[in-house]
Design an enzyme around this catalytic site. Structure first.
Site, short mmCIF file in Angstrom:
data_model
loop_
_atom_site.label_atom_id
_atom_site.label_comp_id
_atom_site.label_asym_id
_atom_site.label_seq_id
_atom_site.Cartn_x
_atom_site.Cartn_y
_atom_site.Cartn_z
N ASN A 159 59.28 62.36 82.34
CA ASN A 159 58.06 62.76 83.05
C ASN A 159 57.03 61.65 83.17
O ASN A 159 56.18 61.66 84.05
CB ASN A 159 57.46 64.01 82.42
CG ASN A 159 56.97 63.79 80.99
OD1 ASN A 159 57.45 62.91 80.30
ND2 ASN A 159 55.99 64.57 80.58
N ALA A 184 65.16 58.14 79.94
CA ALA A 184 65.88 59.29 80.49
C ALA A 184 66.77 58.83 81.63
O ALA A 184 66.40 57.97 82.43
CB ALA A 184 64.88 60.34 80.99
N GLY A 236 59.87 63.62 73.63
CA GLY A 236 60.70 64.55 74.39
C GLY A 236 60.51 65.95 73.86
O GLY A 236 59.49 66.26 73.21
N GLU A 258 56.86 62.59 69.28
CA GLU A 258 55.91 63.13 70.25
C GLU A 258 56.66 64.21 71.02
O GLU A 258 57.48 63.91 71.88
CB GLU A 258 55.43 62.03 71.18
CG GLU A 258 54.57 60.98 70.52
CD GLU A 258 53.18 61.51 70.17
OE1 GLU A 258 52.43 60.78 69.49
OE2 GLU A 258 52.85 62.63 70.59
N CYS A 292 53.21 67.06 78.70
CA CYS A 292 53.21 67.72 77.38
C CYS A 292 51.83 68.27 77.04
O CYS A 292 51.70 69.09 76.14
CB CYS A 292 53.64 66.74 76.32
SG CYS A 292 52.59 65.29 76.27
N GLU A 464 50.03 57.75 68.65
CA GLU A 464 50.28 56.61 69.54
C GLU A 464 48.98 56.23 70.23
O GLU A 464 48.18 57.09 70.58
CB GLU A 464 51.37 56.95 70.57
CG GLU A 464 52.70 57.27 69.89
CD GLU A 464 53.87 57.41 70.84
OE1 GLU A 464 53.65 57.71 72.04
OE2 GLU A 464 55.01 57.21 70.39
N1 LIG Z 1 54.28 64.66 73.04
C1 LIG Z 1 54.42 63.78 73.99
O1 LIG Z 1 53.80 62.69 74.01
C2 LIG Z 1 55.38 64.06 75.12
C3 LIG Z 1 55.33 63.22 76.25
C4 LIG Z 1 56.22 63.50 77.31
C5 LIG Z 1 57.11 64.56 77.23
N2 LIG Z 1 57.13 65.34 76.12
C6 LIG Z 1 58.04 66.47 76.02
O2 LIG Z 1 59.32 66.13 76.58
C7 LIG Z 1 59.90 67.29 77.19
C8 LIG Z 1 60.30 66.99 78.62
O3 LIG Z 1 61.04 65.80 78.67
P1 LIG Z 1 62.63 65.86 78.74
O4 LIG Z 1 63.09 67.02 79.52
O5 LIG Z 1 63.09 64.50 79.12
O6 LIG Z 1 62.99 66.13 77.20
P2 LIG Z 1 64.42 66.06 76.49
O7 LIG Z 1 64.15 66.25 75.07
O8 LIG Z 1 65.41 66.92 77.17
O9 LIG Z 1 64.90 64.53 76.74
C9 LIG Z 1 64.12 63.46 76.27
C10 LIG Z 1 65.03 62.26 76.06
O10 LIG Z 1 65.97 62.58 75.05
C11 LIG Z 1 67.29 62.31 75.50
N3 LIG Z 1 68.18 63.23 74.83
C12 LIG Z 1 68.39 64.54 75.10
N4 LIG Z 1 69.27 65.07 74.22
C13 LIG Z 1 69.64 64.06 73.38
C14 LIG Z 1 70.53 63.93 72.27
N5 LIG Z 1 71.24 64.97 71.83
N6 LIG Z 1 70.64 62.73 71.65
C15 LIG Z 1 69.94 61.66 72.09
N7 LIG Z 1 69.08 61.71 73.14
C16 LIG Z 1 68.94 62.89 73.77
C17 LIG Z 1 67.21 62.47 76.99
O11 LIG Z 1 68.26 61.73 77.62
C18 LIG Z 1 65.84 61.86 77.29
O12 LIG Z 1 65.94 60.45 77.35
C19 LIG Z 1 58.83 68.38 77.11
O13 LIG Z 1 59.07 69.21 76.01
C20 LIG Z 1 57.55 67.59 76.90
O14 LIG Z 1 56.55 68.34 76.26
C21 LIG Z 1 56.27 65.12 75.05
O1 LIG Z 2 53.63 64.28 78.97
C1 LIG Z 2 53.15 63.69 78.05
C2 LIG Z 2 52.20 62.56 78.20
O2 LIG Z 2 51.98 61.97 76.95
C3 LIG Z 2 50.94 63.06 78.83
S1 LIG Z 2 49.68 61.88 78.94
O3 LIG Z 2 49.88 61.15 80.21
O4 LIG Z 2 49.79 60.96 77.78
O5 LIG Z 2 48.41 62.63 78.94
#
Ligand SMILES: NC(=O)c1ccc[n+]([C@@H]2O[C@H](COP(=O)([O-])OP(=O)(O)OC[C@H]3O[C@@H](n4cnc5c(N)ncnc54)[C@H](O)[C@@H]3O)[C@@H](O)[C@H]2O)c1
Ligand SMILES: O=C[C@H](O)CS(=O)(=O)O
Length: 484
Positions: A159, A184, A236, A258, A292, A464
């Site tokens: 994202n 990703a 993720g 995160e 997120c 972070e």
């Molecule tokens: N807290 C934050 O800063 C933050 C920021 C951005 C996104 N997110 C979260 O990420 C999610 C959306 O992103 P997404 O759909 O890419 O998440 P995801 O967890 O499906 O994937 C994230 C990454 O993990 C990898 N991955 C997935 N399964 C794996 C495994 N078994 N082993 C190793 N790698 C694996 C994916 O290829 C990708 O690169 C949402 O829940 C969002 O809240 C959190």
């Molecule tokens: O999706 C998660 C990102 O960390 C949001 S932000 O751009 O850092 O606000």
């Protein structure tokens, strides 16, 4: 070639390992497509565990020298990387919109946001201080020094395909660590473009490595379990984060996470309703709701519910959905039709449980999901329990301040929360009572490099950005000198 790829020198199609573009992958190619129309953008060599091992071993070798580079020199290299990111903001933004879908203005904003972490940690690199401690006896001297943890590996989401990498890599390199990231598979081009600019900045081979592959299980096992890895950091979903934490346990890796969020956005009766509407729209509909820290539930005090809801629906109706390259568009496509289907399932199930649809809610299988508003939502409905990750606003009514806080905290997540109020006593009471790592008060957009980004509960651990962001990449070493 897509006409938005005019800056094709930034379009890279191989993993970047030890300062080289790694073409000899035996696992074929992965196709990168535009989520707005399904068009093929580029094919990238599909790397796997072997390439991940090579990257980690290259990072280990590079660490020997990189960790000894004086902080001022690391700072200058990071500054050069920042300058190059910003001078290529348009090209990087176009590449990001192509592969991820967000409106170009948001994509260029993400480039600036990601670059701001590189600028921030270019400065922080020069301020890694230790301590001297008054000794308990005259013959001793106590000293604390801080040292880079070593090789850092990372896995990041689709994202924010630039900023989520920059937010980690900048701190790691500033601390003197070396870095390997698996982005990703849906959005690797932004990461590879960052590698090209790191190379141009003069960041030495092996310091910053990008491994692109669809076999995230195999690559992930290397990045979480290779003996040369000192720290693993993940951004993720919570579900994947839990799995990766467990994979790190055997070798006791340092870990920072995160993860997912479920942000409440509370509108109290003493709020400035117009400001609250603007803040909720900004927080909810950024990246089509795929962040997120997006508002996930809107909690409105009963006495102002009708007025707020009417204003809010009128504002949502002004949002324009379409291709991110259309300058009038606010809402781009979802990352996939599967993502649309998941969001629609939450909407439909919640309507079956009694939620009322005020607008949107159509799943026309175009890869887009319309801005949607539900009311008469209760916190036990799927649309409120789940991280929506889409452009849907569930509105929940409450009566008292205590009830609002109870509903807000009734989630496994603890990343971001928002509330609008003007009574100073309420602002302090609610800020202290909310169980979230970040709280926006009369503000819907709270993320920046100076602030500690992170959460609690199922939203992860570590911070972070900010002056705290280096801590995760440093070991504290205590020196006790006797016989003085
Ligand atoms: N807290 C934050 O800063 C933050 C920021 C951005 C996104 N997110 C979260 O990420 C999610 C959306 O992103 P997404 O759909 O890419 O998440 P995801 O967890 O499906 O994937 C994230 C990454 O993990 C990898 N991955 C997935 N399964 C794996 C495994 N078994 N082993 C190793 N790698 C694996 C994916 O290829 C990708 O690169 C949402 O829940 C969002 O809240 C959190
Ligand atoms: O999706 C998660 C990102 O960390 C949001 S932000 O751009 O850092 O606000």
């Amino acid at each position: 070639m897509n006409n938005h790829l005019s800056h094709s020198h930034l379009l890279k199609q191989f993993s970047y390992i030890n300062g080289r573009w790694h073409s000899n992958s035996s696992l074929g190619e992965l196709a990168i497509t535009n989520p707005a129309n399904g068009e093929l953008i580029a094919k990238v060599a599909n790397a796997g565990a072997n390439e991940a091992c090579l990257a980690v071993e290259s990072a280990k070798e590079a660490y020997r020298e990189w960790s000894k580079v004086p902080a001022g020199q690391r700072s200058l290299l990071l500054r050069k990387w920042f300058d190059l990111m910003m001078s290529h903001q348009e090209a990087l933004g176009q590449l990001l919109t192509l592969e991820q879908g967000k409106p170009l203005s948001e994509a260029k904003g993400e480039i600036a946001y990601g670059a701001s972490f590189i600028e921030w940690f270019a400065e922080e690199a020069k301020r890694v201080y230790g301590d001297t401690i008054p000794a308990p006896s005259a013959d001793k001297r106590l000293v604390v020094i801080k040292q880079a943890v070593g090789v850092v590996t990372a896995i990041t989401p689709w994202n924010f395909p630039n900023a989520m990498i920059a937010r980690k890599a900048a701190a790691a390199l500033a601390a003197g660590c070396t870095f390997v990231v698996k982005p990703a598979a849906q959005t690797p081009l932004s990461a590879l473009a960052m590698a090209e600019l790191a190379d141009q900045a003069g960041i030495p081979a092996g310091v910053f490595n990008v491994v692109v592959g669809t076999d995230h299980e195999s690559i992930g096992k290397v990045l979480t379990q290779h003996p040369a890895v000192a720290k693993f950091t993940f951004t993720g979903s919570t579900a994947v984060g839990k799995k990766l934490i467990s994979q790190c346990a055997e070798s006791v890796k340092k870990v920072s996470m995160e993860l997912g969020g479920n942000a409440p956005f509370i509108v109290f009766e003493d709020a400035d309703l117009d400001a609250a509407v603007a803040g909720a729209i900004a927080s909810k509909y950024r990246n089509a709701g795929q962040t997120c820290v997006c508002t996930n539930r809107i909690l409105v005090q009963q006495s102002v519910a009708d007025s707020f809801t009417q204003k809010y629906v009128n504002a949502v109706r002004q949002l324009k959905m379409g291709d991110g390259f259309n300058s009038h568009v606010n809402i781009g496509p979802m990352i996939s039709q599967e993502a649309c289907d998941g969001v629609h399932q939450l909407v439909e199930t919640s309507i079956e449980m009694g939620a009322k649809l005020l607008m949107g809610g159509e799943n026309n299988h175009s890869g887009f999901y319309p801005p949607t508003v539900l009311t008469a939502v209760s916190n036990d409905m799927p649309i409120a329990r789940s991280e929506i990750f889409g452009p849907v606003s569930p509105i929940i009514q409450f009566d008292t301040e205590e009830r609002a806080v109870a509903i807000a905290n009734d989630t496994e997540y603890g990343l971001a929360a928002y509330f609008y109020a003007r009574d100073i006593g309420r602002i302090w009471r609610v800020s202290e009572a909310l169980e979230f790592g970040m709280v926006g008060i009369n503000e819907g957009i709270i993320s920046n490099a100076a602030a500690p980004f992170g959460g609690m509960k199922a939203s992860g651990s570590g911070r972070e950005g900010s002056k705290y962001g280096l801590d995760d990449y440093l070991e504290i070493k205590y020196l006790c000198m006797g016989g003085i």
